[in-house]
Each structure stands twice: as structure tokens, then as C-alpha cells.
Design a protein around this motif. Structure first.
Motif, short mmCIF file in Angstrom:
data_model
loop_
_atom_site.label_atom_id
_atom_site.label_comp_id
_atom_site.label_asym_id
_atom_site.label_seq_id
_atom_site.Cartn_x
_atom_site.Cartn_y
_atom_site.Cartn_z
N TYR A 288 0.72 -1.17 0.17
CA TYR A 288 -0.05 0.02 -0.01
C TYR A 288 0.83 1.15 -0.02
CZ TYR A 288 -3.08 3.59 1.92
OH TYR A 288 -3.73 4.77 2.13
N ARG A 289 1.88 1.28 0.81
CA ARG A 289 2.76 2.48 0.99
C ARG A 289 3.64 2.46 -0.56
NH1 ARG A 289 1.21 5.84 4.47
NH2 ARG A 289 1.84 5.33 6.83
N PHE A 290 3.93 1.42 -1.27
CA PHE A 290 4.55 1.75 -2.48
C PHE A 290 3.54 2.45 -3.41
CE2 PHE A 290 4.15 -0.15 -6.99
CZ PHE A 290 5.56 0.09 -7.32
N GLY A 291 2.03 1.90 -3.49
CA GLY A 291 1.19 2.74 -4.23
C GLY A 291 1.09 4.26 -4.00
N GLN A 292 1.02 4.59 -2.66
CA GLN A 292 0.86 5.87 -2.27
C GLN A 292 2.35 6.63 -2.75
OE1 GLN A 292 0.35 5.98 1.92
NE2 GLN A 292 -1.83 6.47 1.55
N LYS A 293 3.33 6.08 -2.83
CA LYS A 293 4.77 6.66 -3.21
C LYS A 293 4.75 7.03 -4.51
CE LYS A 293 9.68 5.88 -2.80
NZ LYS A 293 10.90 5.16 -2.41
N ASN A 294 4.09 6.04 -5.33
CA ASN A 294 4.10 6.33 -6.64
C ASN A 294 2.78 7.15 -7.28
OD1 ASN A 294 6.52 4.51 -8.25
ND2 ASN A 294 5.76 3.62 -6.41
N SER A 295 2.05 7.57 -6.42
CA SER A 295 0.87 8.44 -6.72
C SER A 295 -0.09 7.68 -7.40
CB SER A 295 1.50 9.76 -7.28
OG SER A 295 2.25 10.52 -6.55
N MET A 296 -0.27 6.52 -7.02
CA MET A 296 -1.13 5.93 -7.72
C MET A 296 -2.77 6.10 -7.52
SD MET A 296 -0.08 1.50 -7.76
CE MET A 296 1.34 1.14 -8.43
N GLU A 297 -3.50 6.03 -8.50
CA GLU A 297 -5.06 6.31 -8.27
C GLU A 297 -5.61 5.25 -7.47
OE1 GLU A 297 -6.53 6.98 -12.11
OE2 GLU A 297 -5.21 8.63 -12.66
#
Length: 284
Positions: free
Chosen positions: A56-65
Motif C-alpha cells: 500500500y505504501r508503494f502505491g502511495q509513493k508512486n501516486s497511484m490512483e
């Protein structure tokens, strides 16, 4: 193939996680979704919490929708629990991961749907490879049921197949004497003669004489055959030696050329003689 856009994790869940303040609250919320369907996850709660929290943190770091992030979490969920339940090897599991990511990166309905772009695919592949699959054997050890193998060493003398006799032997108390066996099997009994040695010598001498006679007869037949062959060779005319066809053709050409030259020379010589005769007649 199952598309994971609307899987276990949804966009509403992702939006809900954004409202949580602490990491522990996010881990607990993620774990609640994981433990649905009565999954066997006892004793590995902390492992699964960290696995999905850092995804989940990886998705936030890469600004995923939210749509991309929930799909990525569903992919991680499908890859992990499928690999653990089927005990896939590292290569088979990674192949499953790549196939699943590609199915969500190409617009080809109903077989595939484009959720991630090329950059997302590169980032996700690198993240999964450097985190999950770097520790894959640890996950396989912790998240699969224990298998126990009982190994027992058995010596050859303890096995039944080595104790089987090649044939049954009659007990010594029930065995027969040689005289009794000879009476029951008279055809197989060979009685020794009084003059056994003399009979043996006589038989050997007879064999030698027979071999000698057979050798002399064979020698005589061989001599007769050789004489007959020599006589036939003398009567039959000698065959001309075989000549190579190429050499024969060359010899024929030379023979024709010599005959032609000889014929021309003779014609020239006859013309000269005729001229000489005419000259002599004119002088007379």
C-alpha cells in the motif's frame, strides 16, 4: 483468467485507508480484508500485515490512483495466496506475477483491461522482484503447512526378499540314500565297468583312429579337387585382360590416327611413282 479490478480490495477501501492516521490502523484494516473467506492465516498475521502495508505504501509513493492501487493490492493478494496454496516454485510464481500484471496493462476486453501504463508496470515489477521474491523462500516456509517425511533405514538382511530361499531343501532326516535313489531311477544310474580304465583308453584310441581316417579322406578329396581345377584351367583359353574403357578409347583414337597418316603417306608415294613413270616414258 480473472480480472482483479473489483476484487477483495475496492476503491472505497483505498479511500478509507487514506483517512486513517497511524500505520497500525492501516495494517489492521488491510488484515481484516485478508482474513475473509476463512483463510488459514494463524501465526502469520504480522507477516501478512507487513506484506500488504508496504505494498500500500508503494502505491502511495508512486501516486497511484485508487483504481490502480486497489488493483495492485488484489494482484499481490492473488499471487501470494495462489503461490502458497499450490507451493509454486520461485520461477513459476514470478511467471504468474508477470502474466497477471500484463493482463491488467493491455486494453483487450474481455481478456485484458488496461489499468496500468508502461511506467507502472516497470515500477511494480521492480518492487515485487526486490521485496516479495527476494524473500520468497521465507514466505514459502512460513505460510505453508509443514510436511514431515519419515525415513527408515532397513538392512538387506532384514528384508523378506533376501530371506527367500532359491529352492526348498529337503530336511536331512527325510533324504534318501544313494542306493535307494539308484533303484528308483535306474535309467539315470551309470554302473562302472570292471575294466573302466581299459575301456576309456580303447575309446580314446578309436576316436583318434576315426579322426585320422577322416583327415586322410578330406586330404584326398582336396587333392582330387585341385587336380580337376588345374585340368580345367589348362583346357580353357585364357581370357583377355580387362582394359580400362578410358584407356581403350584413347588407344582406338591413336590407332585411327596412325591408319589415316599411313593412308595419306601411301597415296603421296603412289603419286610420286606415277610422275616418275610418266617422266621416263617422255624421255624415251
Amino acid at each position: 483468467m480473472v480480472l482483479l479490478i473489483n476484487g477483495r480490495f475496492t476503491e472505497e477501501d483505498v479511500n478509507h485507508y487514506k483517512t486513517l492516521n497511524s500505520s497500525d490502523d492501516i495494517k489492521d484494516a488491510l488484515f481484516e480484508k485478508i482474513q475473509e473467506d476463512d483463510r488459514q492465516i494463524e501465526g502469520i498475521e504480522l507477516i501478512l500485515k507487513d506484506l500488504f502495508f508496504y505494498a500500500y505504501r508503494f502505491g502511495q509513493k508512486n501516486s497511484m490512483e485508487p483504481a490502480k492501487l486497489c488493483t495492485f493490492l488484489n494482484i499481490m493478494d492473488a499471487i501470494h495466496f495462489t503461490s502458497m496454496s499450490k507451493r509454486l516454485s520461485l520461477m513459476d510464481s514470478f511467471q504468474l506475477c508477470k502474466t497477471t500484471i500484463v493482463e491488467h496493462s493491455v486494453h483487450r476486453p474481455p481478456y485484458a483491461v488496461e489499468v496500468f501504463n508502461q511506467k507502472d508496470v516497470e515500477n511494480m515489477s521492480q518492487y515485487v522482484y526486490n521485496t516479495y521474491y527476494r524473500q520468497y523462500k521465507c514466505y514459502l516456509y512460513a505460510c505453508t503447512t509443514r510436511e514431515v517425511m519419515d525415513v527408515q533405514s532397513v538392512y538387506a538382511s532384514q528384508t523378506e526378499k533376501f530371506n527367500v530361499k532359491p529352492f526348498d531343501l529337503t530336511p536331512l532326516g527325510e533324504s534318501k540314500t544313494l542306493e535307494k535313489w539308484n533303484l528308483e531311477h535306474p535309467d539315470e544310474t551309470q554302473e562302472p565297468t570292471e575294466n573302466g580304465e581299459e575301456d576309456t583308453k580303447a575309446a580314446e584310441e578309436e576316436e583318434k583312429e576315426e579322426e585320422k581316417d577322416a583327415g586322410e579322406e578330406a586330404k584326398e578329396e582336396e587333392e582330387q579337387t585341385n587336380d580337376k581345377d588345374d585340368h580345367q584351367k589348362d583346357e580353357e583359353p585364357a581370357e583377355p585382360p580387362m582394359v580400362n574403357p578410358f584407356i581403350k578409347r584413347q588407344l582406338d583414337d591413336i590407332k585411327s590416327m596412325i591408319a589415316q597418316l599411313t593412308k595419306e603417306k601411301l597415296a603421296t608415294f603412289e603419286d610420286k611413282l606415277a610422275n616418275v613413270e610418266q617422266t621416263l616414258k617422255g624421255d624415251e
